[in-house]
Design a protein around this motif. Structure first.
Motif, short mmCIF file in Angstrom:
data_model
loop_
_atom_site.label_atom_id
_atom_site.label_comp_id
_atom_site.label_asym_id
_atom_site.label_seq_id
_atom_site.Cartn_x
_atom_site.Cartn_y
_atom_site.Cartn_z
N ALA A 196 0.83 -1.21 0.00
CA ALA A 196 0.00 0.00 0.00
C ALA A 196 0.86 1.25 0.00
CB ALA A 196 -0.91 0.00 1.22
N ALA A 197 1.93 1.25 0.80
CA ALA A 197 2.83 2.41 0.87
C ALA A 197 3.48 2.69 -0.48
CB ALA A 197 3.89 2.19 1.94
N ALA A 198 3.85 1.64 -1.21
CA ALA A 198 4.49 1.81 -2.51
C ALA A 198 3.55 2.48 -3.50
CB ALA A 198 4.95 0.46 -3.05
N PHE A 199 2.29 2.03 -3.54
CA PHE A 199 1.31 2.63 -4.45
C PHE A 199 1.04 4.09 -4.07
CE2 PHE A 199 0.50 -1.68 -5.79
CZ PHE A 199 0.04 -1.55 -7.09
N LEU A 200 0.89 4.34 -2.78
CA LEU A 200 0.56 5.69 -2.34
C LEU A 200 1.72 6.65 -2.54
CD1 LEU A 200 -1.42 4.61 0.82
CD2 LEU A 200 -2.36 5.85 -1.14
N ALA A 201 2.95 6.17 -2.35
CA ALA A 201 4.11 7.02 -2.62
C ALA A 201 4.17 7.39 -4.09
CB ALA A 201 5.39 6.31 -2.18
N ALA A 202 3.90 6.41 -4.95
CA ALA A 202 3.91 6.68 -6.39
C ALA A 202 2.81 7.65 -6.79
CB ALA A 202 3.75 5.36 -7.16
N ALA A 203 1.74 7.70 -5.99
CA ALA A 203 0.62 8.61 -6.27
C ALA A 203 0.83 9.99 -5.67
CB ALA A 203 -0.68 8.00 -5.75
N GLY A 204 1.93 10.17 -4.94
CA GLY A 204 2.23 11.49 -4.39
C GLY A 204 1.70 11.76 -3.00
N ALA A 205 1.30 10.71 -2.27
CA ALA A 205 0.84 10.91 -0.89
C ALA A 205 1.99 11.40 -0.03
CB ALA A 205 0.27 9.62 -0.33
N SER A 206 1.67 12.17 0.98
CA SER A 206 2.69 12.71 1.86
C SER A 206 3.24 11.64 2.80
CB SER A 206 2.12 13.88 2.67
OG SER A 206 3.07 14.38 3.58
N SER A 207 2.35 10.80 3.33
CA SER A 207 2.78 9.74 4.24
C SER A 207 1.72 8.66 4.28
CB SER A 207 3.01 10.29 5.66
OG SER A 207 1.77 10.63 6.27
N MET A 208 2.08 7.51 4.86
CA MET A 208 1.11 6.45 5.06
C MET A 208 1.32 5.81 6.42
SD MET A 208 0.33 2.70 3.52
CE MET A 208 0.97 1.98 5.04
N THR A 209 0.23 5.56 7.12
CA THR A 209 0.26 4.81 8.36
C THR A 209 -0.72 3.65 8.23
OG1 THR A 209 0.74 6.79 9.67
CG2 THR A 209 -0.08 4.87 10.85
N GLY A 210 -0.22 2.44 8.42
CA GLY A 210 -1.08 1.27 8.38
C GLY A 210 -1.55 0.92 9.78
N ILE A 211 -2.85 0.77 9.96
CA ILE A 211 -3.40 0.41 11.26
C ILE A 211 -4.08 -0.94 11.18
CG2 ILE A 211 -5.12 1.01 13.01
CD1 ILE A 211 -4.65 3.93 12.35
N ALA A 212 -3.56 -1.89 11.94
CA ALA A 212 -4.17 -3.22 12.03
C ALA A 212 -4.82 -3.34 13.40
CB ALA A 212 -3.11 -4.30 11.85
N LEU A 213 -6.00 -3.94 13.44
CA LEU A 213 -6.62 -4.15 14.74
C LEU A 213 -5.82 -5.14 15.57
CD1 LEU A 213 -10.41 -4.19 13.79
CD2 LEU A 213 -8.95 -2.27 14.41
N GLY A 214 -5.11 -6.04 14.87
CA GLY A 214 -4.29 -6.99 15.60
C GLY A 214 -3.05 -7.38 14.83
N LYS A 215 -2.04 -7.87 15.54
CA LYS A 215 -0.77 -8.27 14.95
C LYS A 215 -0.39 -9.65 15.46
CE LYS A 215 4.14 -6.92 15.08
NZ LYS A 215 4.60 -8.10 15.83
N PHE A 216 -0.02 -10.53 14.52
CA PHE A 216 0.43 -11.87 14.87
C PHE A 216 1.96 -11.94 14.85
CE2 PHE A 216 -3.85 -13.19 13.55
CZ PHE A 216 -4.15 -14.11 14.53
N GLY A 217 2.52 -12.64 15.83
CA GLY A 217 3.93 -12.99 15.79
C GLY A 217 4.89 -11.82 15.86
N SER A 218 6.15 -12.10 15.50
CA SER A 218 7.21 -11.09 15.59
C SER A 218 7.97 -10.96 14.28
CB SER A 218 8.19 -11.47 16.71
OG SER A 218 8.74 -12.77 16.46
#
Length: 378
Positions: free
Chosen positions: A309-331
């Motif tokens: 998602a960050a790669a597509f948004l950077a190519a589209a000229g977005a200033s920044s991206m933050t990904g929010i997951a309700l949960g995270k598995f593992g390390s």
């Protein structure tokens, strides 16, 4: 600790008489040593002393409360973040006080006010008001996981590994789906803790924000109904900016991709099957540019979706991206540096992108945050 703010209008049943159920709910919350205040531009109503007799609910006259300065001043005095204030909203003035004060707005569902009806967090009655307060009160006020790479950030509300044996992305996704579809107190509380974490980190409304959802692997599900509804509700709580429409997804999945969480994706660190099966929606070509984009997903393990998602948004000229997951598995969460060499608003071929590197994405965790999520998403 949470504080609850209401106005005389938000608890009135008639023009001169407060709703006894709402009054009792506020008294019950206050008597458990949670600050509760009725805030107004005007003098104390004639009915206040009788209604709140022998309770810890207080009345505060704050002229010009719409500026939100009252909330900021109290927060500073007691050394607590404004995101710890829940603002019961029934009028334009309530809405402005909460927004400008960088508090969490909770709509009084019995109000016909247009701004209140537009909010994502809605309580239908006194019981739901108490429920959302009680379910949210023990939230530590921060993400369980916070990590930043050179090009984007990742946040997660809880450690899904703590759910125990048998927990996986599919089962957790279904739990989230059930919570969102059932609505009521648990959904409101889930929205509230997510909103509190956003506001606590960014100190209020993040300027120029644009919310989106990472797409399903199935192109026939052109928009994840459950996450889209959750995201729409969330953005109405923490942002005035309304770009993405519910029926118009930010990402388009034009071809099915392997369901990696079900073991169909081969190398789960290879972005090819993700990059070549989706693109950004051309409808947002102008509105994404220069924006801080927030992408919501139900859960993450390796973090590949956020890297793509960050790669597509950077190519589209977005200033920044933050990904929010309700949960995270593992390390195994990793940072993916991917560059696109073609139009991000059209299908991308395997030869049109480069995986520059993928490295570990370190972060910090807040012990105890996942316990609250277990209660909300059982």
């Amino acid at each position: 600790m949470l504080a609850l703010l209401a106005s005389p209008s938000s608890i009135l049943k008639t023009a001169t008489k407060p709703d006894t159920d709402i009054v009792e709910a506020l008294k019950d919350i206050a008597n458990k040593n949670n600050p509760v205040a009725i805030v107004s531009n005007n003098p104390k109503p004639n009915w206040f002393d009788e209604a709140f007799n022998l309770s810890k609910v207080v009345f505060v006259r704050a002229k010009g409360r719409q500026s939100g300065q009252f909330i900021k001043d109290v927060a500073k005095k007691h050394n607590m973040p404004t995101s710890n204030f829940l603002c019961l909203t029934a009028t334009d003035e309530d809405y402005m006080m909460g927004k400008n004060g960088q508090a969490i707005l909770i709509a009084a569902g019995w109000s016909n006010n247009a701004k209140a009806k537009s909010l994502g967090i809605q309580v239908a009655n006194a019981s739901e008001l108490k429920e959302v307060f009680e379910l949210t009160n023990n939230w530590p006020g921060s993400w369980w996981f916070t990590g930043n790479s050179p090009s984007y950030g990742v946040r997660a509300l809880a450690d899904l590994s703590s759910y125990g044996a048998g927990a996986d992305q599919v089962s957790f996704s279904q739990k989230v789906t059930n919570t969102v579809k059932q609505g009521g107190g648990r959904l409101n509380a889930l929205l509230t803790i997510t909103s509190r974490s956003l506001l606590l980190e960014w100190g209020g409304e993040k300027k120029g924000v644009f919310f989106g959802v990472y797409p399903s692997s199935d192109p026939t599900k052109f928009n994840d109904e459950v996450l889209t509804d959750f995201t729409h509700r969330l953005r109405t709580t923490v942002s005035r900016v309304r770009y993405a429409d519910r029926s118009e997804p930010l990402f388009i999945r034009h071809t099915a991709s392997p369901k990696r969480s079900k073991g169909q994706g081969g190398d789960r660190t290879d972005p090819t099957s993700q990059v070549t099966t989706l693109h950004l929606n051309p409808s947002y070509a102008q509105s994404i540019r220069g924006k801080d984009v927030i992408i919501i997903d139900d859960c993450t393990t390796y973090g590949l979706s956020f890297g793509v998602a960050a790669a597509f948004l950077a190519a589209a000229g977005a200033s920044s991206m933050t990904g929010i997951a309700l949960g995270k598995f593992g390390s195994r969460l990793e940072h993916y540096h991917i560059t696109l060499n073609s139009d991000p608003f059209a299908p991308v071929k395997a030869s049109d992108f480069t995986l520059v590197e993928h490295t570990s994405l370190p972060g910090k965790t807040a012990v105890g945050a996942q316990n609250a999520l277990h209660e909300l998403v059982p």
